[in-house]
Design a protein around this motif. Structure first.
Motif, PDB file in Angstrom:
ATOM      1  N   PRO A   1       0.823  -1.217   0.000  1.00  0.00           N
ATOM      2  CA  PRO A   1       0.000   0.000   0.000  1.00  0.00           C
ATOM      3  C   PRO A   1       0.853   1.262   0.000  1.00  0.00           C
ATOM      4  N   THR A   2       0.315   2.320  -0.562  1.00  0.00           N
ATOM      5  CA  THR A   2       1.031   3.600  -0.582  1.00  0.00           C
ATOM      6  C   THR A   2       1.146   4.186   0.818  1.00  0.00           C
ATOM      7  N   ALA A   3       0.059   4.102   1.577  1.00  0.00           N
ATOM      8  CA  ALA A   3       0.044   4.670   2.925  1.00  0.00           C
ATOM      9  C   ALA A   3      -0.632   3.703   3.885  1.00  0.00           C
ATOM     10  N   MET A   4       0.056   3.428   4.991  1.00  0.00           N
ATOM     11  CA  MET A   4      -0.500   2.533   6.001  1.00  0.00           C
ATOM     12  C   MET A   4      -0.438   3.199   7.374  1.00  0.00           C
ATOM     13  N   MET A   5      -1.432   2.873   8.209  1.00  0.00           N
ATOM     14  CA  MET A   5      -1.405   3.269   9.608  1.00  0.00           C
ATOM     15  C   MET A   5      -1.587   2.009  10.440  1.00  0.00           C
ATOM     16  N   LEU A   6      -0.638   1.751  11.345  1.00  0.00           N
ATOM     17  CA  LEU A   6      -0.701   0.607  12.247  1.00  0.00           C
ATOM     18  C   LEU A   6      -0.706   1.124  13.677  1.00  0.00           C
ATOM     19  N   TYR A   7      -1.730   0.729  14.416  1.00  0.00           N
ATOM     20  CA  TYR A   7      -1.866   1.109  15.830  1.00  0.00           C
ATOM     21  C   TYR A   7      -1.723  -0.130  16.692  1.00  0.00           C
ATOM     22  N   LEU A   8      -0.861  -0.033  17.725  1.00  0.00           N
ATOM     23  CA  LEU A   8      -0.663  -1.122  18.676  1.00  0.00           C
ATOM     24  C   LEU A   8      -0.971  -0.616  20.080  1.00  0.00           C
ATOM     25  N   GLY A   9      -1.848  -1.322  20.801  1.00  0.00           N
ATOM     26  CA  GLY A   9      -2.385  -0.774  22.046  1.00  0.00           C
ATOM     27  C   GLY A   9      -1.970  -1.412  23.347  1.00  0.00           C
ATOM     28  N   GLU A  10      -1.266  -2.525  23.319  1.00  0.00           N
ATOM     29  CA  GLU A  10      -1.049  -3.269  24.561  1.00  0.00           C
ATOM     30  C   GLU A  10      -0.128  -2.554  25.547  1.00  0.00           C
ATOM     31  N   VAL A  11       0.755  -1.675  25.073  1.00  0.00           N
ATOM     32  CA  VAL A  11       1.638  -0.947  25.996  1.00  0.00           C
ATOM     33  C   VAL A  11       0.806  -0.057  26.913  1.00  0.00           C
ATOM     34  N   ASP A  12      -0.185   0.609  26.359  1.00  0.00           N
ATOM     35  CA  ASP A  12      -1.077   1.447  27.168  1.00  0.00           C
ATOM     36  C   ASP A  12      -1.855   0.591  28.162  1.00  0.00           C
ATOM     37  N   GLU A  13      -2.308  -0.563  27.715  1.00  0.00           N
ATOM     38  CA  GLU A  13      -3.043  -1.472  28.581  1.00  0.00           C
ATOM     39  C   GLU A  13      -2.175  -1.912  29.766  1.00  0.00           C
ATOM     40  N   ALA A  14      -0.922  -2.222  29.493  1.00  0.00           N
ATOM     41  CA  ALA A  14      -0.003  -2.623  30.556  1.00  0.00           C
ATOM     42  C   ALA A  14       0.236  -1.472  31.531  1.00  0.00           C
TER      43      ALA A  14
END
Length: 301
Positions: free
Chosen positions: A173-186
Motif C-alpha cells: 500500500p502507498t500509505a498505512m497506519m498501524l496502531y498497537l495498544g497493549e503498551v497502554d493497557e499494561a
C-alpha cells in the motif's frame, strides 16, 4: 583504457544508480504505539525500534499539546485525532474519549489528502482501538479493527501486525497506519514507568511485532519507505488524564526513519501533529494552506 572511455563508464554507472533509486515507488507507514514512554522504550530491549531510530532522526520529547490550545484532556481520543489529522483538538474537536461532536469532515484523516493527490494510491488502516476506525479513519481502501475483547491486548496487537505484514507483502500500500495498544493497557494495569516489568515486557513484545512488519517491508526492494513512529501520550502512575503540567505525560516521542530521513536527534521542538505533514511531504503531496494543518514536515533530507 582511454580516460574518456572510463569516464563514460563511470557516468553510465552513476546514471544507472540514480535511475534505480528513481524507479522505487514511495510508501509510508504511520506506526502508533499507544501510551509508550520514551524512557521506558530506551530501557527495554527493542532492537527493531532501535534500528528505526538509528536509520533516521528522533525526538524523545515530542509534545502532545501545542502552544495555541491546551484544553483537551491528555488521553487517546485527542491524541490519535491530532496524530492522524495533523491538527490540534480545537480544530478536530475531540476533547476526550467521548467523540461527541468530532469535525473530521473538515479536518480529515491524512489518507484523504493522499487520495486527493493520488487517486490510485492504496491506503490501509489496521488498529485495535475501535474509536479510531469508527470516527477518525476515512478514505481507507482497507480498514481493519482487530480488537477482540473489552480492551486491546497482546492478541489484538499480534493480529494487527500480522494483517499489516500480509498487506505489505502482497500489495505494498502507498500509505498505512498501524496502531498497537497493549503498551497502554499494561501501563493502566501495572504502571507507566521504566521500572515496571510488565510495562517493559509489553514494549518488548510490540518491538517483535514491529520487527515482523519491517521484515516484510524490507523484502520489497522495489519500494522506498518512510516510517514515522509516535505515541499519543506518556503516563504517570497508572493513568495519563489531566497531565497538562506533567512532562511524563506531555512528552511523547517522534521517530522519522528511512532513506529520505535525516540522521541524529531533533534540535528543535517537534509535536505529534508533525507526523502527517512529514508523511505527505515525502509522498510528494503538496500541502494546501486551506487544510489548516498545525504540524510541519520535519526530519526529511
Amino acid at each position: 583504457m582511454p580516460r574518456l572511455f572510463s569516464l563514460a563508464i563511470v557516468a553510465l554507472l552513476v546514471a544507472g544508480s540514480s535511475l534505480s533509486a528513481a524507479e522505487k515507488s514511495k510508501h509510508v507507514l504511520l506506526l502508533g504505539i499507544d501510551g509508550c514512554r520514551f524512557d521506558a522504550l530506551t530501557k527495554a530491549k527493542t532492537p527493531n525500534l532501535d534500528k528505526l531510530r538509528e536509520n533516521g532522526i528522533y525526538s524523545p520529547t515530542a509534545l502532545i499539546l501545542g502552544d495555541r490550545y491546551l484544553k483537551n484532556d491528555t488521553v487517546s481520543g485527542p491524541g490519535w485525532g491530532s496524530i492522524n489529522t495533523g491538527v490540534w483538538a480545537d480544530k478536530h474537536n475531540v476533547q476526550d474519549n467521548g467523540f461527541k461532536e468530532p469535525k473530521f469532515d473538515k479536518y480529515p484523516h491524512f489518507f484523504h489528502y493522499v487520495k486527493k493527490s493520488m487517486p490510485e494510491a492504496k491506503t490501509v488502516s489496521i488498529i485495535n482501538w475501535t474509536p479510531i476506525a469508527q470516527y477518525i479513519v476515512s478514505s481507507a481502501d482497507v480498514s481493519i479493527d482487530t480488537k477482540k475483547g473489552t480492551s486491546y491486548a497482546e492478541a489484538d496487537d499480534d493480529a494487527a501486525a500480522a494483517a499489516i505484514v500480509e498487506l505489505a507483502k502482497d500489495d505494498g500500500p502507498t500509505a498505512m497506519m498501524l496502531y498497537l495498544g497493549e503498551v497502554d493497557e499494561a501501563g493502566h494495569a501495572h504502571g507507566f514507568h521504566p521500572t515496571v516489568p510488565e510495562y517493559i515486557a509489553a514494549i518488548e513484545h510490540v518491538d517483535t511485532l514491529v520487527g515482523s512488519v519491517l521484515e516484510a517491508i524490507e523484502k520489497r526492494t522495489d519500494q522506498q519507505w518512510l516510517i514515522v513512529v509516535t505515541s499519543d501520550h506518556g503516563g504517570s502512575g497508572k493513568g495519563h488524564g489531566g497531565g497538562h503540567k506533567n512532562p511524563d505525560i506531555l512528552n511523547s516521542f517522534l521517530i522519522v526513519s528511512g532513506e529520505a530521513a535525516k540522521r541524529g536527534k531533533f534540535e528543535k521542538q517537534v509535536y505529534i501533529v508533525d507526523a502527517v505533514p512529514t508523511l505527505l511531504t515525502y509522498l510528494g503531496v503538496e500541502i494546501d494552506e486551506a487544510w489548516e494543518l498545525d504540524g510541519h514536515a520535519v526530519g526529511l533530507k
